[in-house]
Design a protein around this motif. Structure first.
Motif, mmCIF file in Angstrom:
data_model
loop_
_atom_site.group_PDB
_atom_site.id
_atom_site.type_symbol
_atom_site.label_atom_id
_atom_site.label_comp_id
_atom_site.label_asym_id
_atom_site.label_seq_id
_atom_site.Cartn_x
_atom_site.Cartn_y
_atom_site.Cartn_z
ATOM 1 N N ARG A 1 31.283 108.254 51.448
ATOM 2 C CA ARG A 1 30.241 109.218 51.849
ATOM 3 C C ARG A 1 30.062 110.304 50.806
ATOM 4 O O ARG A 1 28.938 110.691 50.483
ATOM 5 C CB ARG A 1 30.609 109.832 53.203
ATOM 6 C CG ARG A 1 30.404 108.891 54.382
ATOM 7 C CD ARG A 1 30.942 109.490 55.670
ATOM 8 N NE ARG A 1 30.200 110.679 56.089
ATOM 9 C CZ ARG A 1 29.069 110.652 56.779
ATOM 10 N NH1 ARG A 1 28.504 109.510 57.109
ATOM 11 N NH2 ARG A 1 28.483 111.769 57.136
ATOM 12 N N GLU A 49 24.129 122.745 63.884
ATOM 13 C CA GLU A 49 23.945 121.619 64.791
ATOM 14 C C GLU A 49 22.461 121.294 64.962
ATOM 15 O O GLU A 49 21.627 122.180 65.076
ATOM 16 C CB GLU A 49 24.553 121.961 66.153
ATOM 17 C CG GLU A 49 24.522 120.801 67.100
ATOM 18 C CD GLU A 49 25.892 120.470 67.675
ATOM 19 O OE1 GLU A 49 25.940 119.838 68.715
ATOM 20 O OE2 GLU A 49 26.896 120.853 67.052
ATOM 21 N N GLN A 319 32.011 120.693 54.556
ATOM 22 C CA GLN A 319 32.069 120.517 56.007
ATOM 23 C C GLN A 319 32.839 119.212 56.243
ATOM 24 O O GLN A 319 32.301 118.124 56.040
ATOM 25 C CB GLN A 319 30.634 120.414 56.570
ATOM 26 C CG GLN A 319 30.487 120.897 58.002
ATOM 27 C CD GLN A 319 31.081 119.936 59.020
ATOM 28 O OE1 GLN A 319 31.912 119.095 58.711
ATOM 29 N NE2 GLN A 319 30.670 120.065 60.248
ATOM 30 N N HIS A 321 34.021 117.507 58.851
ATOM 31 C CA HIS A 321 33.753 116.534 59.915
ATOM 32 C C HIS A 321 32.716 115.496 59.496
ATOM 33 O O HIS A 321 32.742 114.361 59.947
ATOM 34 C CB HIS A 321 33.279 117.235 61.195
ATOM 35 C CG HIS A 321 34.245 118.267 61.694
ATOM 36 N ND1 HIS A 321 33.867 119.506 62.153
ATOM 37 C CD2 HIS A 321 35.590 118.257 61.765
ATOM 38 C CE1 HIS A 321 34.929 120.211 62.489
ATOM 39 N NE2 HIS A 321 35.982 119.477 62.268
ATOM 40 N N PHE A 322 31.779 115.904 58.649
ATOM 41 C CA PHE A 322 30.713 114.977 58.240
ATOM 42 C C PHE A 322 30.681 114.766 56.727
ATOM 43 O O PHE A 322 29.741 114.157 56.214
ATOM 44 C CB PHE A 322 29.350 115.511 58.695
ATOM 45 C CG PHE A 322 29.259 115.723 60.185
ATOM 46 C CD1 PHE A 322 29.259 114.649 61.058
ATOM 47 C CD2 PHE A 322 29.197 117.003 60.706
ATOM 48 C CE1 PHE A 322 29.190 114.838 62.430
ATOM 49 C CE2 PHE A 322 29.130 117.205 62.082
ATOM 50 C CZ PHE A 322 29.130 116.125 62.948
ATOM 51 N N GLN A 323 31.667 115.280 55.999
ATOM 52 C CA GLN A 323 31.680 115.194 54.532
ATOM 53 C C GLN A 323 30.369 115.687 53.918
ATOM 54 O O GLN A 323 29.725 114.991 53.127
ATOM 55 C CB GLN A 323 31.969 113.761 54.049
ATOM 56 C CG GLN A 323 33.409 113.343 54.206
ATOM 57 C CD GLN A 323 33.663 112.619 55.508
ATOM 58 O OE1 GLN A 323 32.866 111.819 55.964
ATOM 59 N NE2 GLN A 323 34.784 112.907 56.115
ATOM 60 N N GLU A 324 29.962 116.881 54.336
ATOM 61 C CA GLU A 324 28.737 117.469 53.807
ATOM 62 C C GLU A 324 29.090 118.687 52.962
ATOM 63 O O GLU A 324 30.162 119.262 53.117
ATOM 64 C CB GLU A 324 27.825 117.933 54.959
ATOM 65 C CG GLU A 324 27.391 116.816 55.865
ATOM 66 C CD GLU A 324 26.792 117.311 57.175
ATOM 67 O OE1 GLU A 324 26.238 116.461 57.894
ATOM 68 O OE2 GLU A 324 26.872 118.508 57.483
ATOM 69 N N ILE A 338 23.920 115.893 51.917
ATOM 70 C CA ILE A 338 24.363 115.024 53.002
ATOM 71 C C ILE A 338 24.546 113.613 52.453
ATOM 72 O O ILE A 338 23.759 113.175 51.621
ATOM 73 C CB ILE A 338 23.275 114.979 54.116
ATOM 74 C CG1 ILE A 338 22.766 116.388 54.430
ATOM 75 C CG2 ILE A 338 23.786 114.300 55.364
ATOM 76 C CD1 ILE A 338 23.732 117.286 55.117
#
Length: 374
Positions: A1, A49, A319, A321-324, A338
């Protein structure tokens, strides 16, 4: 990712700041709320979110401490940080010589610490349970420790010779603090010890320097203006105005000698970079002019440059949790990077027949045919 990070066309961060953005922080509890601090003293709180559940959306600003707020910082906000254990409190420090502790619900300062000089950086330990100390780096060579419980800043760590541009608590040991200074030195401290300083990192690993002009026990031949621990706390990454980045074993203090090449760093103040968490390998995301350079931490390989800002990038935050990635720049924009969605490969098409657009196998982009999106 992480290898497929791209500037996301479907996600915007609401543009509130009218001047450059110096600092970003995402709270570690849910990974949902983000703070930003600007060079005009403004602080903004965003909700990351996607409440609309639409594919395209804008991360909304929930509220801000704007220029008209009675307690707004008078000068540039250099660091913002959430209280590590809940979102009811956050902290900010500024060139106006103050560190402010904010109540998130009322947007009023619960406490204000005053210093004799500009505040470059502050940090609260992400793991501390036995202390509530905020480390503060200022124009003074003395590192200040502010106690949230007592509201006093009595504790001082002495040893640097010039201003302290970066401070970071270990994510592994709650009493261990790393500091980086304009004197070229990085010091590790145990704040329980009277003498404080455990070690001063030496780029030559104790071997007598060939060039006598280089002072002994310097981490960089320039100002050290960025520090970041790996998420397990076993290594420390430092960056200096000598255009070098160095990786240290945080328990032995040894320079691991990983070579990242030239890492251009023209910042005269603290540089806020980030290291991934939970990736294999781990990556460093480093502001590099108007781009963000992505390196593999342990091999030093430059994987890619993220391009999208129009001016100098000052900070980036990961971030997990989402690899952002979110980045803030002098161009007043916060950009969201993203991972690109991968197109499902339909039966009958072999992997080999897909176009190979990229030379570097570590960075093969997600491929999509223009007709099938949706």
């Amino acid at each position: 990712r992480v290898l497929s990070l791209e500037l996301n066309k479907d996600r915007d961060v609401e543009r509130i700041h009218g001047s450059g953005i110096n600092t970003l922080d995402i709270e570690p509890v849910e990974g949902r709320y983000m703070l930003s601090g600007g060079s005009d003293g403004v602080i903004v709180l965003y909700d990351l979110e996607n409440l609309s559940r639409k594919p395209s959306y804008t991360c909304k600003a929930l509220f801000s401490v704007g220029r008209s707020h009675p307690d707004v910082h008078r000068f540039s906000v250099e660091t913002v940080q959430w209280y590590p254990h809940d979102t009811g409190m956050f902290t900010s420090s500024s060139f106006d010589k103050t560190l402010k502790i904010w109540d998130t619900n009322t947007l009023q300062p619960a406490d204000i610490f005053h210093f004799e000089g500009t505040v470059y950086s502050h940090h609260m330990s992400p793991v501390a349970t036995k202390h509530c100390l905020i480390a503060v780096g200022t124009k003074s060579p003395k590192v200040q420790l502010c106690d949230l419980k007592s509201g006093s800043s009595s504790h001082i760590l002495q040893g640097h010779r010039q201003e302290v541009l970066a401070v970071s608590w270990s994510p592994r040991h709650e009493y261990i603090l790393a500091t980086g200074s304009a004197d070229g030195r990085v010091k590790l401290w145990d704040v329980r010890r009277a003498s404080g300083c455990l070690s001063t990192l030496d780029q030559h690993n104790g071997e007598k320097s060939k060039a006598s002009s280089e002072a002994a026990n310097t981490a960089h031949n320039g100002r050290v203006n960025g520090l970041c621990y790996t998420s397990d706390g076993l290594h420390l990454l430092t960056i200096g105005t000598d255009d070098r980045m160095r990786l240290w074993n945080s328990s032995t203090g040894e320079n691991t000698l990983v070579n990242y090449g030239k890492v251009c760093n023209e910042s005269r103040k603290g540089l806020k970079f980030a290291i991934s968490c939970g990736c294999n390998p781990e990556f460093a995301f480093v502001p590099y002019g108007s781009t963000i350079a992505v390196y593999t931490v342990f091999t030093g390989e430059l994987i890619t440059m993220l391009r999208g800002h129009y001016s100098t990038v000052n900070c980036c935050v990961f971030q997990p949790h989402f690899q952002e990635i979110y980045s803030g720049s002098k161009d007043c924009n916060i950009l969201a990077w993203i991972p690109a969605p991968r197109e499902p490969i339909t039966d009958g098409i072999s992997e080999k027949s897909l176009p190979q657009q990229h030379l570097n196998p570590a960075y093969e982009d997600a491929w999509s045919s223009s007709g099938d999106e949706g």
